[in-house]
Every structure is written in structure tokens, then in C-alpha cells.
Design a protein around this motif. Sequence first.
Motif, mmCIF file in Angstrom:
data_model
loop_
_atom_site.group_PDB
_atom_site.id
_atom_site.type_symbol
_atom_site.label_atom_id
_atom_site.label_comp_id
_atom_site.label_asym_id
_atom_site.label_seq_id
_atom_site.Cartn_x
_atom_site.Cartn_y
_atom_site.Cartn_z
ATOM 1 N N HIS A 1 -3.893 61.351 73.462
ATOM 2 C CA HIS A 1 -3.120 61.858 74.599
ATOM 3 C C HIS A 1 -1.454 61.711 73.814
ATOM 4 N N THR A 2 -1.346 63.414 73.457
ATOM 5 C CA THR A 2 -0.289 63.884 72.934
ATOM 6 C C THR A 2 -0.363 65.437 73.930
ATOM 7 N N HIS A 3 0.875 66.564 73.231
ATOM 8 C CA HIS A 3 1.113 67.750 74.092
ATOM 9 C C HIS A 3 -0.737 68.636 73.583
ATOM 10 N N ALA A 4 -1.031 68.661 74.440
ATOM 11 C CA ALA A 4 -2.362 69.787 74.791
ATOM 12 C C ALA A 4 -2.784 70.624 73.342
ATOM 13 N N LYS A 5 -1.219 71.019 73.367
ATOM 14 C CA LYS A 5 -1.343 72.449 72.485
ATOM 15 C C LYS A 5 -1.605 72.150 70.950
ATOM 16 N N ILE A 6 -1.051 70.593 70.302
ATOM 17 C CA ILE A 6 -1.166 69.717 69.541
ATOM 18 C C ILE A 6 -2.181 68.607 69.502
ATOM 19 N N THR A 7 -3.706 68.803 70.757
ATOM 20 C CA THR A 7 -4.463 68.403 70.282
ATOM 21 C C THR A 7 -5.791 68.661 69.755
ATOM 22 N N THR A 8 -6.528 67.964 69.050
ATOM 23 C CA THR A 8 -7.873 69.002 68.245
ATOM 24 C C THR A 8 -8.537 68.056 68.411
ATOM 25 N N GLY A 9 -9.078 66.863 68.740
ATOM 26 C CA GLY A 9 -10.287 66.259 69.056
ATOM 27 C C GLY A 9 -11.258 65.874 69.872
ATOM 28 N N LEU A 10 -11.060 66.828 70.316
ATOM 29 C CA LEU A 10 -12.067 66.725 71.702
ATOM 30 C C LEU A 10 -12.632 67.779 72.080
ATOM 31 N N ASN A 11 -14.181 67.638 72.574
ATOM 32 C CA ASN A 11 -14.780 68.674 72.691
ATOM 33 C C ASN A 11 -14.353 70.066 72.814
ATOM 34 N N GLU A 12 -13.740 70.412 74.070
ATOM 35 C CA GLU A 12 -13.095 71.769 73.767
ATOM 36 C C GLU A 12 -12.669 72.103 72.792
ATOM 37 N N ASN A 13 -11.806 71.067 71.936
ATOM 38 C CA ASN A 13 -11.131 72.395 71.052
ATOM 39 C C ASN A 13 -12.048 72.793 69.571
ATOM 40 N N LYS A 14 -11.948 74.212 69.257
ATOM 41 C CA LYS A 14 -12.393 74.344 67.900
ATOM 42 C C LYS A 14 -12.399 73.628 66.904
ATOM 43 N N PHE A 15 -12.595 72.410 66.435
ATOM 44 C CA PHE A 15 -12.239 71.811 65.570
ATOM 45 C C PHE A 15 -13.003 70.730 65.291
ATOM 46 N N GLY A 16 -13.891 71.056 64.080
ATOM 47 C CA GLY A 16 -14.459 70.318 63.497
ATOM 48 C C GLY A 16 -16.136 70.311 64.529
ATOM 49 N N ILE A 17 -16.931 69.736 63.824
ATOM 50 C CA ILE A 17 -18.819 69.255 64.184
ATOM 51 C C ILE A 17 -19.395 68.371 65.230
ATOM 52 N N ASN A 18 -19.579 68.417 66.508
ATOM 53 C CA ASN A 18 -19.497 67.439 68.138
ATOM 54 C C ASN A 18 -20.571 66.492 67.054
ATOM 55 N N LEU A 19 -20.266 65.218 67.314
ATOM 56 C CA LEU A 19 -21.440 64.259 67.564
ATOM 57 C C LEU A 19 -22.918 64.744 67.645
ATOM 58 N N PRO A 20 -23.558 65.695 68.432
ATOM 59 C CA PRO A 20 -24.163 65.490 69.001
ATOM 60 C C PRO A 20 -25.200 66.429 67.858
ATOM 61 N N GLN A 21 -24.243 67.335 67.084
ATOM 62 C CA GLN A 21 -24.847 68.412 66.708
ATOM 63 C C GLN A 21 -24.212 68.209 64.786
ATOM 64 N N LEU A 22 -24.076 66.759 64.078
ATOM 65 C CA LEU A 22 -24.230 66.432 62.818
ATOM 66 C C LEU A 22 -25.597 66.197 62.947
ATOM 67 N N PRO A 23 -26.485 65.440 62.726
ATOM 68 C CA PRO A 23 -26.866 65.502 61.620
ATOM 69 C C PRO A 23 -28.324 66.544 61.397
ATOM 70 N N SER A 24 -27.722 67.437 62.196
ATOM 71 C CA SER A 24 -28.255 68.735 61.987
ATOM 72 C C SER A 24 -27.724 69.304 60.781
ATOM 73 N N VAL A 25 -26.059 69.453 60.634
ATOM 74 C CA VAL A 25 -25.547 69.728 60.221
ATOM 75 C C VAL A 25 -25.553 68.824 58.623
ATOM 76 N N ILE A 26 -25.782 67.778 58.645
ATOM 77 C CA ILE A 26 -25.803 67.058 57.187
ATOM 78 C C ILE A 26 -26.915 67.246 56.416
ATOM 79 N N GLU A 27 -27.739 67.701 57.661
ATOM 80 C CA GLU A 27 -29.620 68.251 56.585
ATOM 81 C C GLU A 27 -29.052 69.486 56.081
ATOM 82 N N GLN A 28 -28.551 70.053 56.837
ATOM 83 C CA GLN A 28 -28.711 71.998 56.191
ATOM 84 C C GLN A 28 -27.435 71.394 54.900
ATOM 85 N N ILE A 29 -26.264 71.032 54.956
ATOM 86 C CA ILE A 29 -25.604 70.554 53.917
ATOM 87 C C ILE A 29 -26.311 70.241 52.626
#
Length: 381
Positions: A142-170
Motif C-alpha cells: 500500500h505504497t506508491h506503485a513505483k516503490i512497490t516490490t512484493g507483488l507477483n507482477e513485480n520483477k523482484f524475487g521468486i514467486n511462491l509456487p516456484q520456490l520448491p524447485s528453486v530450493i532444490e536447484q540451489i
Amino acid sequence: MIDIKKTGSINTPFYFYDMELLDRTLQAIKEETVKYGFTEHYAIKANANPTILKTIASYGFGADCVSGGEIIAAVNAGFEPSKIVFAGVGKADWEIETAIDNNIFCFNIESLPEVEVIDQIAGKKGKTVNVEIRVNPNVDAHTHAKITTGLNENKFGINLPQLPSVIEQIKSKPNLNLIGLHFHIGSQITDLKAFENLCSVVAELLNELEAKGISFSNINFGGGLGVDYQYPDTNPIPAFKEYFALFNAKSDLLKGKSIHFELGRAVVAQCGTLISRVLYVKEGEVKKFAILDAGFTDLIRPAMYDAYHHIENLSSNGKQEVYDVVGPICESSDVFGKDRTLSAVQRGDLIAIRTAGAYGEVMASEYNLRKLPTAVFSNRL
Ligand code: LLP
């Protein structure tokens, strides 16, 4: 706050840093983090002025870096490499090498291709490096759109459904040591409910993973705590007590884990003021303009995020008048504030643009071939 007589000969525009307030702010953070055994990694991106960095490093905080340049600046300022974390969606090879050569604490991983590259580079150097996965928790800050980072549409981080396979890879990589999870949902968050929501999502996620036999020693909640841009004198110290207490209230969830934060803005915003001089007062048909010698090249936040900064005339206590306070740059967005009430302004008056210590000086540019603003410190006047 600022003794004008002492600044009369300093060329404007310049950033004025109240070092006593910075010390009080750092002390307040230290008190809370020590109380709960939390670790703060100051987000260098908020303000990388070497004097500011040295002061923050002297309190024993770690650093959160997003580029090779920031890692070098942090090390030069005295931050311990073993307390440096490195995030960012696009880490270049030389930046990864710089991080590994400096033996930083850990990388915050933002994508699968990056996992491959960091593993390869670490392997070539014969080293094993710590990594955390930056998870995108899909929590609205709930802040300005240009400083929001934690939504699925943002480029940052690994989305939750992909997490198990990324853990395995690492886990399958010989040169990577997976130590934790990292979250950062956005910046200038003033409603602490967003952090509570983050805690709930993290709790649920950790439970799910632990049921599968996966557990982590480190959790990093990122930064994002907001500051009071409207009333900087009433609230010079951000709500650290409430903020850290909120995470501590989840201590059952976090038991036995090392908890990290990456506050940037809340550390430095209130100690910085942009000081500028009035060049001209222009009477338009419908508006009166106070034209400053500072522009968006010195402080881009109002132009870029429609950000509000409190503005004061330091040179007069005269009758109040309404102005659009603007800069000299040849763009209509070069406006610091519209319809602002200030003590009547004249050519030569000093104008203070408050709460400019975070994302101010560090985002300055030389557009229009303007000079970069300088920095002045209260303890050196
Ligand atoms: N950690 C990560 C991964 C980040 O991306 C950021 C900020 C922080 C920590 C620090 O967040 P803070 O505590 O400062 O909110 N230029 C914008 C703000 C951009 C924030 C970018 N990331 C502004 O002027 O409002």
C-alpha cells in the motif's frame, strides 16, 4: 536546525546533514535491535555519502548492497564484509566476483539463471558462498506503485509456487550454501499492517516448508519502514519501537533463527535537508512561482514519485503567501511543491526542502549539465 549565518558563504544548492539527529536515529535502531537480537543491514542505496556511511558503520550495522559499486563503498566506509548482503535482479559477473572476493555474508538470489552463474563463478574461485532466496510474497505494501516490490507482477524475487524447485536447484549446486529466505515488499510503508501481513505469509510458508523437512537459519525481512514527510519536526525518529516489536511478537515462528533487516530510508531521511536559494519570484497570470537554484537533478523524488517534501523559507518570518516552488530545469515536472504556503519569498532567500536525506543526494544527476549538489555536515560547520 541550521544556522544560516554559518552557511552564508556556501554555494547552493547543498545537502545539509544534521549529524546529531543521525546519531540519535542510529542509537534508537541499535537499542531495539540489540533488545531482540536482530541484525540491521543499512540499505546503502538510500544514501551513500562517505561521511554518512562511516557514521552508520561505526554503530556496527551491516550493509545491504545492490551493486558492485555499493559493495566497494561499504567496505571502504568500514562495514564488515561478513555483514554485507547483496541483492538485485541483475547482478553482473564483475559484481558477483567483487562480492566473492570481499567474502561478503550472502547473496540474495532473485532468479534461477542467477543461481547457475553465481555457482560457476564461486566454483572457479574455489569458494562456497552463502545464498538466501528472495521470495516475492505477493503482499501489498500500500505504497506508491513505483516503490512497490512484493507483488507477483513485480520483477523482484521468486514467486511462491516456484520456490520448491528453486530450493532444490540451489541445494544441488556444489558451491552454494542455502542459509535463508529474504523478503522486501516495498518502501515508505507507513501502515504497519503491511508488515503484519508479511509476517503471516512468512509464518505460513515456514510451516509448509518445515513440514517437508526444509528449514532455514536466516530470515531477512528487508526494509521499507516509512518516515513522516509532513511533520519532520514532530516525528524526527521513525516508529522503530513499534516496527521491531511487531516482528518480535512472532518470536515463536522465528525461534532459533537469525533475523535480519535492511532499513534504508528510515535511517537517513530525516537528517538530510536540501538547501537552495531563491533565484527569482515570478508572478504569473494564475500562479506565483518561487524559482529555486535547486532542481530535480538535486532531488528527483517529487518529479519521479509525486513525493511530498515539507518546504520552508529559512530567511523570513514575514506574512504567508502561496507559491509553486519550482526548479530551473527545462521540464514541466521540475516542481518541488504546488500551492505551498511560505513566508513571503524574495530573491536570495534560503529555502529548506526537508526529509531529503534518503534517495536525495544519491539520486542526483548532471542532466542539463548541472553541477552535482555538495554536502555540508552540522558537526563540521
Ligand atoms: N532492501 C531491498 C531489497 C530494497 O530494494 C530496498 C529499497 C531496501 C531494502 C530499502 O528500503 P527502505 O528501507 O529504504 O524503504 N527511490 C525511492 C525508493 C526506492 C527503494 C528501493 N528499494 C524513493 O525515493 O522513494
